[in-house]
Design a protein around this motif. Sequence first.
Motif, PDB file in Angstrom:
ATOM      1  N   GLU A   2     -59.779  -0.651 -13.224  1.00  0.00           N
ATOM      2  CA  GLU A   2     -59.370   0.254 -14.048  1.00  0.00           C
ATOM      3  C   GLU A   2     -58.459   1.186 -14.853  1.00  0.00           C
ATOM      4  OE1 GLU A   2     -61.882   4.632 -15.522  1.00  0.00           O
ATOM      5  OE2 GLU A   2     -61.788   3.964 -13.506  1.00  0.00           O
ATOM      6  N   THR A   3     -57.531   1.428 -15.972  1.00  0.00           N
ATOM      7  CA  THR A   3     -55.990   2.202 -15.719  1.00  0.00           C
ATOM      8  C   THR A   3     -57.064   3.493 -16.554  1.00  0.00           C
ATOM      9  OG1 THR A   3     -55.189   0.742 -15.936  1.00  0.00           O
ATOM     10  CG2 THR A   3     -54.342   2.862 -17.276  1.00  0.00           C
ATOM     11  N   PHE A   4     -57.289   4.770 -15.876  1.00  0.00           N
ATOM     12  CA  PHE A   4     -57.301   5.901 -16.954  1.00  0.00           C
ATOM     13  C   PHE A   4     -56.741   6.920 -17.742  1.00  0.00           C
ATOM     14  CE2 PHE A   4     -58.811  10.897 -16.761  1.00  0.00           C
ATOM     15  CZ  PHE A   4     -60.620  10.769 -17.219  1.00  0.00           C
ATOM     16  N   ARG A   5     -57.497   6.924 -18.533  1.00  0.00           N
ATOM     17  CA  ARG A   5     -56.465   7.839 -19.643  1.00  0.00           C
ATOM     18  C   ARG A   5     -57.061   9.169 -19.983  1.00  0.00           C
ATOM     19  NH1 ARG A   5     -56.256   2.327 -20.729  1.00  0.00           N
ATOM     20  NH2 ARG A   5     -53.997   1.401 -20.330  1.00  0.00           N
ATOM     21  N   HIS A   6     -55.980   9.846 -20.427  1.00  0.00           N
ATOM     22  CA  HIS A   6     -56.923  11.454 -20.797  1.00  0.00           C
ATOM     23  C   HIS A   6     -55.698  12.199 -21.665  1.00  0.00           C
ATOM     24  CE1 HIS A   6     -59.653  14.914 -21.012  1.00  0.00           C
ATOM     25  NE2 HIS A   6     -58.467  15.464 -20.995  1.00  0.00           N
ATOM     26  N   THR A   7     -56.119  12.687 -22.646  1.00  0.00           N
ATOM     27  CA  THR A   7     -55.333  13.487 -23.683  1.00  0.00           C
ATOM     28  C   THR A   7     -55.649  15.002 -24.195  1.00  0.00           C
ATOM     29  OG1 THR A   7     -55.929  11.316 -25.678  1.00  0.00           O
ATOM     30  CG2 THR A   7     -55.385  12.978 -26.144  1.00  0.00           C
ATOM     31  N   VAL A   8     -54.414  15.302 -23.635  1.00  0.00           N
ATOM     32  CA  VAL A   8     -54.085  16.949 -23.312  1.00  0.00           C
ATOM     33  C   VAL A   8     -53.583  17.337 -25.113  1.00  0.00           C
ATOM     34  CG1 VAL A   8     -54.414  16.986 -21.122  1.00  0.00           C
ATOM     35  CG2 VAL A   8     -52.322  16.225 -22.731  1.00  0.00           C
ATOM     36  N   GLU A   9     -53.636  18.582 -25.819  1.00  0.00           N
ATOM     37  CA  GLU A   9     -52.904  19.348 -26.185  1.00  0.00           C
ATOM     38  C   GLU A   9     -52.115  20.588 -25.466  1.00  0.00           C
ATOM     39  OE1 GLU A   9     -53.891  21.072 -30.528  1.00  0.00           O
ATOM     40  OE2 GLU A   9     -55.143  20.617 -29.522  1.00  0.00           O
ATOM     41  N   VAL A  10     -50.644  20.031 -26.171  1.00  0.00           N
ATOM     42  CA  VAL A  10     -49.608  21.567 -25.810  1.00  0.00           C
ATOM     43  C   VAL A  10     -50.346  22.603 -25.950  1.00  0.00           C
ATOM     44  CG1 VAL A  10     -47.667  21.726 -26.223  1.00  0.00           C
ATOM     45  CG2 VAL A  10     -48.339  19.581 -25.595  1.00  0.00           C
ATOM     46  N   ARG A  11     -50.524  23.782 -25.320  1.00  0.00           N
ATOM     47  CA  ARG A  11     -50.637  25.378 -26.175  1.00  0.00           C
ATOM     48  C   ARG A  11     -49.512  25.778 -26.039  1.00  0.00           C
ATOM     49  NH1 ARG A  11     -54.631  26.173 -21.396  1.00  0.00           N
ATOM     50  NH2 ARG A  11     -53.043  25.242 -20.494  1.00  0.00           N
ATOM     51  N   TRP A  12     -49.953  27.004 -26.513  1.00  0.00           N
ATOM     52  CA  TRP A  12     -48.851  28.688 -26.609  1.00  0.00           C
ATOM     53  C   TRP A  12     -48.380  27.920 -25.158  1.00  0.00           C
ATOM     54  CZ3 TRP A  12     -46.442  31.146 -30.578  1.00  0.00           C
ATOM     55  CH2 TRP A  12     -45.495  32.594 -29.653  1.00  0.00           C
ATOM     56  N   SER A  13     -49.272  28.548 -24.103  1.00  0.00           N
ATOM     57  CA  SER A  13     -49.231  28.620 -23.036  1.00  0.00           C
ATOM     58  C   SER A  13     -48.251  27.700 -21.822  1.00  0.00           C
ATOM     59  CB  SER A  13     -50.235  29.441 -22.554  1.00  0.00           C
ATOM     60  OG  SER A  13     -50.984  28.181 -22.327  1.00  0.00           O
ATOM     61  N   ASP A  14     -48.193  26.855 -23.091  1.00  0.00           N
ATOM     62  CA  ASP A  14     -47.791  25.686 -22.083  1.00  0.00           C
ATOM     63  C   ASP A  14     -45.326  25.362 -22.261  1.00  0.00           C
ATOM     64  OD1 ASP A  14     -49.714  24.254 -20.654  1.00  0.00           O
ATOM     65  OD2 ASP A  14     -50.433  23.308 -23.126  1.00  0.00           O
ATOM     66  N   CYS A  15     -45.860  26.525 -23.046  1.00  0.00           N
ATOM     67  CA  CYS A  15     -44.245  26.140 -23.826  1.00  0.00           C
ATOM     68  C   CYS A  15     -43.744  27.172 -23.311  1.00  0.00           C
ATOM     69  CB  CYS A  15     -43.926  26.337 -25.123  1.00  0.00           C
ATOM     70  SG  CYS A  15     -45.150  24.679 -26.010  1.00  0.00           S
ATOM     71  N   ASP A  16     -41.867  26.608 -23.395  1.00  0.00           N
ATOM     72  CA  ASP A  16     -40.886  28.493 -22.361  1.00  0.00           C
ATOM     73  C   ASP A  16     -40.445  28.407 -23.969  1.00  0.00           C
ATOM     74  OD1 ASP A  16     -39.363  26.092 -23.295  1.00  0.00           O
ATOM     75  OD2 ASP A  16     -38.446  25.179 -21.068  1.00  0.00           O
ATOM     76  N   ALA A  17     -38.667  29.365 -23.228  1.00  0.00           N
ATOM     77  CA  ALA A  17     -38.523  29.964 -24.684  1.00  0.00           C
ATOM     78  C   ALA A  17     -37.619  28.970 -25.512  1.00  0.00           C
ATOM     79  CB  ALA A  17     -37.591  30.197 -23.711  1.00  0.00           C
ATOM     80  N   ASN A  18     -37.245  27.941 -25.661  1.00  0.00           N
ATOM     81  CA  ASN A  18     -37.082  26.817 -25.348  1.00  0.00           C
ATOM     82  C   ASN A  18     -37.773  25.846 -26.970  1.00  0.00           C
ATOM     83  OD1 ASN A  18     -34.031  26.961 -24.128  1.00  0.00           O
ATOM     84  ND2 ASN A  18     -35.157  25.807 -22.896  1.00  0.00           N
ATOM     85  N   GLN A  19     -38.699  26.338 -26.239  1.00  0.00           N
ATOM     86  CA  GLN A  19     -40.355  25.812 -27.695  1.00  0.00           C
ATOM     87  C   GLN A  19     -40.738  24.654 -27.547  1.00  0.00           C
ATOM     88  OE1 GLN A  19     -39.138  27.058 -31.691  1.00  0.00           O
ATOM     89  NE2 GLN A  19     -37.958  29.313 -31.101  1.00  0.00           N
ATOM     90  N   HIS A  20     -40.523  24.132 -26.183  1.00  0.00           N
ATOM     91  CA  HIS A  20     -41.082  23.003 -25.901  1.00  0.00           C
ATOM     92  C   HIS A  20     -41.793  22.960 -24.401  1.00  0.00           C
ATOM     93  CE1 HIS A  20     -37.177  21.725 -23.720  1.00  0.00           C
ATOM     94  NE2 HIS A  20     -37.579  22.561 -23.156  1.00  0.00           N
ATOM     95  N   VAL A  21     -42.393  21.809 -23.924  1.00  0.00           N
ATOM     96  CA  VAL A  21     -43.746  22.026 -22.866  1.00  0.00           C
ATOM     97  C   VAL A  21     -42.139  22.774 -21.641  1.00  0.00           C
ATOM     98  CG1 VAL A  21     -44.559  20.669 -21.769  1.00  0.00           C
ATOM     99  CG2 VAL A  21     -45.125  20.698 -23.664  1.00  0.00           C
ATOM    100  N   ARG A  22     -43.236  23.718 -20.608  1.00  0.00           N
ATOM    101  CA  ARG A  22     -41.983  23.838 -20.209  1.00  0.00           C
ATOM    102  C   ARG A  22     -42.148  23.656 -18.636  1.00  0.00           C
ATOM    103  NH1 ARG A  22     -46.472  26.301 -16.570  1.00  0.00           N
ATOM    104  NH2 ARG A  22     -47.972  26.806 -18.319  1.00  0.00           N
ATOM    105  N   HIS A  23     -41.485  23.144 -17.468  1.00  0.00           N
ATOM    106  CA  HIS A  23     -41.545  21.552 -16.714  1.00  0.00           C
ATOM    107  C   HIS A  23     -42.831  22.125 -15.669  1.00  0.00           C
ATOM    108  CE1 HIS A  23     -40.413  25.771 -14.575  1.00  0.00           C
ATOM    109  NE2 HIS A  23     -41.068  24.863 -13.719  1.00  0.00           N
ATOM    110  N   SER A  24     -43.428  22.843 -15.643  1.00  0.00           N
ATOM    111  CA  SER A  24     -45.259  23.414 -14.882  1.00  0.00           C
ATOM    112  C   SER A  24     -46.045  22.721 -15.393  1.00  0.00           C
ATOM    113  CB  SER A  24     -44.715  24.670 -13.805  1.00  0.00           C
ATOM    114  OG  SER A  24     -44.825  25.316 -15.014  1.00  0.00           O
ATOM    115  N   ALA A  25     -46.266  22.756 -16.654  1.00  0.00           N
ATOM    116  CA  ALA A  25     -46.982  22.602 -17.132  1.00  0.00           C
ATOM    117  C   ALA A  25     -47.102  20.592 -17.175  1.00  0.00           C
ATOM    118  CB  ALA A  25     -47.396  22.730 -18.879  1.00  0.00           C
ATOM    119  N   TYR A  26     -46.428  20.397 -17.302  1.00  0.00           N
ATOM    120  CA  TYR A  26     -46.536  18.768 -17.153  1.00  0.00           C
ATOM    121  C   TYR A  26     -47.587  18.729 -15.689  1.00  0.00           C
ATOM    122  CZ  TYR A  26     -43.074  17.281 -20.000  1.00  0.00           C
ATOM    123  OH  TYR A  26     -42.257  17.606 -21.610  1.00  0.00           O
TER     124      TYR A  26
END
Length: 150
Positions: A2-26
């Motif tokens: 099996e390959t497991f897949r899970h979908t997540v939505e990027v939230r406000w708190s997942d983003c940094d000052a550059n307005q994209h996903v911050r490193h630790s959110a991954y």
Amino acid sequence: METFRHTVEVRWSDCDANQHVRHSAYADFCTHARIEWLKLHGFGFEQFQQHAFGPVIFKEWTEYLKEVKMSERLTVEVRIAGLSQDSSRFAIRHDLYKADGKLAARHEVSGAWLDLKARKLMPPPADLHTIFSQLAHTEDFTEIPLKQPT
């Protein structure tokens, strides 16, 4: 396997000052996907408490390939990149895909299982060993030796 897949939505708190996903959110997205994979197969937080053990991470890395912004959805694909015969040591790779199917990032963790009472490494219970043995392997999967070099 099996390959497991899970979908997540990027939230406000997942983003940094550059307005994209911050490193630790991954790392957070991938941890959440791993927990969902284990829960789906009947091994949730309660089982970790019952057996008094948990994961210890030795190494973690992320490769960023495409920019991801708030409100985007990512599909996290979870596969085994390395495993010892008894599943006591593991490497898990997560490929994070954008909605258009493009690979946005790759995140990998390697670790082992820690007996929370003895504070020593241990093999997991048989049912967790089975869950790990059923997950798809990466193309470059390697068997991890039981005895680590010193």
